[in-house]
Design a protein around this motif. Structure first.
Motif, mmCIF file in Angstrom:
data_model
loop_
_atom_site.group_PDB
_atom_site.id
_atom_site.type_symbol
_atom_site.label_atom_id
_atom_site.label_comp_id
_atom_site.label_asym_id
_atom_site.label_seq_id
_atom_site.Cartn_x
_atom_site.Cartn_y
_atom_site.Cartn_z
ATOM 1 N N GLN A 262 0.797 -1.219 0.000
ATOM 2 C CA GLN A 262 0.000 0.000 0.000
ATOM 3 C C GLN A 262 0.833 1.275 0.000
ATOM 4 O OE1 GLN A 262 -2.422 -0.757 3.397
ATOM 5 N NE2 GLN A 262 -3.269 -2.613 2.529
ATOM 6 N N PHE A 263 2.000 1.244 0.638
ATOM 7 C CA PHE A 263 2.831 2.455 0.665
ATOM 8 C C PHE A 263 3.270 2.823 -0.752
ATOM 9 C CE2 PHE A 263 3.196 0.731 4.926
ATOM 10 C CZ PHE A 263 3.083 1.872 5.712
ATOM 11 N N ALA A 264 3.663 1.833 -1.527
ATOM 12 C CA ALA A 264 4.141 2.104 -2.885
ATOM 13 C C ALA A 264 3.006 2.526 -3.808
ATOM 14 C CB ALA A 264 4.839 0.866 -3.447
ATOM 15 N N THR A 265 1.870 1.823 -3.738
ATOM 16 C CA THR A 265 0.789 2.115 -4.687
ATOM 17 C C THR A 265 0.195 3.503 -4.468
ATOM 18 O OG1 THR A 265 -0.722 0.900 -3.223
ATOM 19 C CG2 THR A 265 0.160 -0.278 -5.120
ATOM 20 N N ASN A 266 0.118 3.966 -3.211
ATOM 21 C CA ASN A 266 -0.399 5.315 -2.965
ATOM 22 C C ASN A 266 0.478 6.374 -3.612
ATOM 23 O OD1 ASN A 266 -2.697 4.663 -1.613
ATOM 24 N ND2 ASN A 266 -2.105 5.570 0.337
ATOM 25 N N LEU A 267 1.778 6.180 -3.571
ATOM 26 C CA LEU A 267 2.684 7.143 -4.190
ATOM 27 C C LEU A 267 2.730 6.984 -5.706
ATOM 28 C CD1 LEU A 267 5.587 6.989 -1.571
ATOM 29 C CD2 LEU A 267 3.712 8.653 -1.730
ATOM 30 N N ILE A 268 2.594 5.743 -6.179
ATOM 31 C CA ILE A 268 2.550 5.510 -7.633
ATOM 32 C C ILE A 268 1.324 6.181 -8.248
ATOM 33 C CG2 ILE A 268 2.200 3.724 -9.393
ATOM 34 C CD1 ILE A 268 3.940 1.877 -7.680
ATOM 35 N N MET A 269 0.208 6.183 -7.509
ATOM 36 C CA MET A 269 -1.014 6.778 -8.037
ATOM 37 C C MET A 269 -0.825 8.258 -8.331
ATOM 38 S SD MET A 269 -4.930 6.403 -6.677
ATOM 39 C CE MET A 269 -4.831 7.499 -5.283
ATOM 40 N N LEU B 148 6.086 16.136 -1.680
ATOM 41 C CA LEU B 148 6.148 14.689 -1.854
ATOM 42 C C LEU B 148 7.600 14.234 -1.699
ATOM 43 C CD1 LEU B 148 4.354 12.257 -2.482
ATOM 44 C CD2 LEU B 148 4.861 12.578 -4.887
ATOM 45 N N ASN B 149 8.033 14.075 -0.446
ATOM 46 C CA ASN B 149 9.413 13.704 -0.179
ATOM 47 C C ASN B 149 9.489 12.836 1.065
ATOM 48 O OD1 ASN B 149 9.554 15.508 2.183
ATOM 49 N ND2 ASN B 149 9.511 17.152 0.654
ATOM 50 N N LEU B 150 10.665 12.280 1.307
ATOM 51 C CA LEU B 150 10.857 11.344 2.413
ATOM 52 C C LEU B 150 10.691 12.015 3.767
ATOM 53 C CD1 LEU B 150 13.902 9.243 1.121
ATOM 54 C CD2 LEU B 150 11.490 8.582 1.189
ATOM 55 N N VAL B 151 10.991 13.311 3.853
ATOM 56 C CA VAL B 151 10.850 14.016 5.128
ATOM 57 C C VAL B 151 9.390 14.048 5.557
ATOM 58 C CG1 VAL B 151 11.127 16.229 6.299
ATOM 59 C CG2 VAL B 151 12.912 15.416 4.733
ATOM 60 N N GLU B 152 8.495 14.426 4.630
ATOM 61 C CA GLU B 152 7.071 14.476 4.950
ATOM 62 C C GLU B 152 6.528 13.079 5.246
ATOM 63 O OE1 GLU B 152 5.123 16.835 5.612
ATOM 64 O OE2 GLU B 152 6.415 18.506 5.068
ATOM 65 N N ILE B 153 7.003 12.102 4.506
ATOM 66 C CA ILE B 153 6.572 10.727 4.749
ATOM 67 C C ILE B 153 6.994 10.286 6.153
ATOM 68 C CG2 ILE B 153 6.918 8.322 4.062
ATOM 69 C CD1 ILE B 153 7.150 9.332 1.164
ATOM 70 N N ALA C 190 -2.364 16.255 6.259
ATOM 71 C CA ALA C 190 -2.059 17.056 5.064
ATOM 72 C C ALA C 190 -0.599 17.474 5.180
ATOM 73 C CB ALA C 190 -2.971 18.281 4.993
ATOM 74 N N PRO C 191 0.121 17.637 4.042
ATOM 75 C CA PRO C 191 -0.310 17.569 2.649
ATOM 76 C C PRO C 191 -0.397 16.125 2.144
ATOM 77 C CG PRO C 191 2.017 18.077 2.768
ATOM 78 C CD PRO C 191 1.525 18.026 4.186
ATOM 79 N N PHE C 192 -0.292 15.991 0.796
ATOM 80 C CA PHE C 192 -0.552 14.703 0.153
ATOM 81 C C PHE C 192 0.344 13.600 0.697
ATOM 82 C CE2 PHE C 192 0.378 11.484 -3.022
ATOM 83 C CZ PHE C 192 -0.880 11.101 -3.432
ATOM 84 N N ALA C 193 1.626 13.865 0.869
ATOM 85 C CA ALA C 193 2.564 12.825 1.308
ATOM 86 C C ALA C 193 2.156 12.263 2.661
ATOM 87 C CB ALA C 193 3.984 13.374 1.365
ATOM 88 N N ARG C 194 1.766 13.140 3.588
ATOM 89 C CA ARG C 194 1.331 12.665 4.900
ATOM 90 C C ARG C 194 0.021 11.900 4.794
ATOM 91 N NH1 ARG C 194 2.126 17.956 8.785
ATOM 92 N NH2 ARG C 194 4.240 18.478 8.110
#
Length: 505
Positions: free
Chosen positions: A107-114, A273-278, A404-408
């Motif tokens: 799920q982590f990968a598919t959400n970002l792939i979308m 959309l970066n590793l810090v926000e994730i 929020a934002p999208f990454a979170r």
């Protein structure tokens, strides 16, 4: 309030939550006629209904088919799968676990792939892949072949639910989201109920082309999913901007409303959309508490979804009767989940819904555990099954509402969904290691889990209320009367850290 300008001003308040709508007075129609608040509300409701019809049936059907294709193994087990493949109950639990491990991690990968390929490409493709895998199960001749199919089934299905929830969050504001999410999630209960009816019907073609009925169950359901997945490339709108029946004014308003909540559409660039926000998502208390509740309730819901036909066998029902008697509790669960979500949206109460539902489920498990009468134990299912399923809709919605934002938001959804499925892995062993027909140890564990769900929801609600009070003081000290549209303090920049971002309780 001054009337809106432009020929489509009656649509300007599309998708506003109820608290916002009542603050608006008259609205000007396209013909320049002053509309009453009641007429404006009817216009807004009509537009929301059109959006619902364009989006909800397609995603609900996708999730329905996903639930059907994932859980039909329980019907196949009752119909002779275990005997034909020479499987023990422990091996059956292993087959379920093999599905859930990739299901939880994909799920982590598919959400970002979308975000990269878009929902209209990703979601239908996943459906075609898991539908094909489901159909292949009908041709396996040994346990090892079944395990391979279950692994890829979980891998391809894993990204669907968080993907759908993330997708819907780009069409609806926070206060309108749970009812829509509940309608989609009710597909689980409908699928659980319908699978019993469908299995009972398909069993009638047992022996056709020298294949057992359980094989046809996998083949027919899988092929239908492949066909529907192909149709979704056309049926599924990518964003609200793809809806041809909306005016340009409507579309601008939707984007503005979603941006106010920190929502970025699927085809918009996202600098966050970066590793810090994730990484920040994993230290947010409200995300962690909801994720723990997801694990606890995931074990309950999946245990009931996978093992209810076998539980009913222990209550004296066999074969087709066990399939059919599983229908009523799941049907009641679907109605209850949608009804509860309607009121949750109306009053903005996610945590309260989880608390009440968890309490009812606890009572149901207590009755099931204490009684030795089959009729009473079956009646208890009408408490514990609907209440457990009523906890599920606010889980994902609460995570979306307060991230929020999208990454979170994407990471929070994946974390909650992943933890839910890890709970499902536990459930496969709880019932396998608990002696039939009473399943005493499994019942005790799930009863304790529901108590813990109530504790998590209560703690999360208290923390969010505290944060809202803290932000309110900071807003008053800022001297501003409204949120800035741009800058480091805006919702679009700071996300849920912004003092203008109010958490939903």
């Amino acid at each position: 309030m001054h009337p809106s300008r432009g020929s489509n001003s009656s649509h300007q308040h599309l998708l506003r939550d109820e608290d916002t709508q009542v603050n608006y007075g008259a609205v000007t129609s396209a013909a320049g006629v002053l509309l009453s608040q009641a007429d404006a509300d009817k216009t807004n409701a009509s537009l929301r209904t059109k959006i619902d019809l364009a989006v909800l049936p397609t995603v609900a059907m996708l999730f329905f088919l996903s639930s059907l294709d994932k859980s039909n193994i329980s019907n196949a087990a009752v119909a002779g799968l275990l005997e034909d493949l020479h499987m023990s109950e422990a091996q059956y639990s292993t087959a379920l676990m093999v599905t859930l491990i990739p299901y939880s991690t994909a799920q982590f990968a598919t959400n970002l792939i979308m975000k990269v390929v878009g929902p209209r490409t990703l979601l239908p493709t996943l459906a075609i892949l898991w539908g094909f895998t489901c159909a292949v199960q009908g041709f396996v001749t040994n346990y090892e072949g079944l395990l391979a199919c279950r692994f890829f089934l979980g891998l391809f299905e894993g990204g669907l639910l968080p993907g759908i929830t993330l997708y819907l969050s780009t069409f609806y504001p926070r206060q309108r989201l749970q009812l829509r999410g509940s309608i989609v999630l009710s597909a689980v209960t409908v699928a659980s109920a319908f699978s019993g009816l469908l299995a009972a019907a398909i069993m009638r073609i047992d022996g056709l082309a020298n294949k057992p009925g359980w094989a046809w169950l996998f083949i027919l359901e899988g092929l239908f999913t492949v066909a529907f997945g192909g149709a979704c490339y056309i049926l599924l709108p990518n964003t609200p901007m793809s809806l041809s029946f909306l005016t340009e004014a409507d579309k601008r308003h939707i984007v503005q409303k979603l941006h106010e909540e920190g929502t970025i559409l699927a085809d918009e660039p996202d600098e966050h959309l970066n590793l810090v926000e994730i990484g920040r998502t994993f230290i947010r208390p409200h995300v962690l508490l909801v994720s723990i509740a997801g694990f606890l309730n995931g074990a309950t819901v999946s245990g009931l979804g996978y093992f209810l036909p076998l539980i009913l066998t222990g209550l004296g029902y066999h074969g087709r009767d066990a399939q059919l008697m599983s229908v009523p509790p799941f049907a009641v669960a679907a109605v209850c989940a949608i009804t509860a979500s309607f009121f949750s949206d109306r009053y903005g109460q996610r945590g309260l819904m989880m608390i009440v539902s968890g309490m009812v489920a606890t009572v149901g498990f207590a009755i099931f555990l204490a009684s030795y009468t089959n009729l009473v134990r079956y009646a208890a299912l009408f408490l514990l099954v609907p209440a457990s399923f009523c906890v599920a809709p606010p889980l994902g919605t609460w995570a979306v509402n307060n991230s929020a934002p999208f990454a979170r938001r994407a990471t929070a959804l994946a974390l909650v969904s992943g933890m839910t499925n890890i709970g499902a892995v536990l459930a496969t062993w709880l019932f396998a290691m608990s002696p039939a027909p009473r399943y005493t140890s499994a019942t005790i564990v799930l009863l304790v889990f529901q108590v813990a769900v109530v504790v998590c929801a209560t703690a999360n609600r208290l923390w969010l209320a505290h944060e809202n009070r803290r932000k309110e003081k900071l807003r008053q000290a800022s001297g501003l009367t409204s949120a800035p549209e741009h800058g480091p303090d805006s919702v679009m920049e700071a996300g849920d850290n912004s003092i203008w971002y109010k958490f939903v309780l």
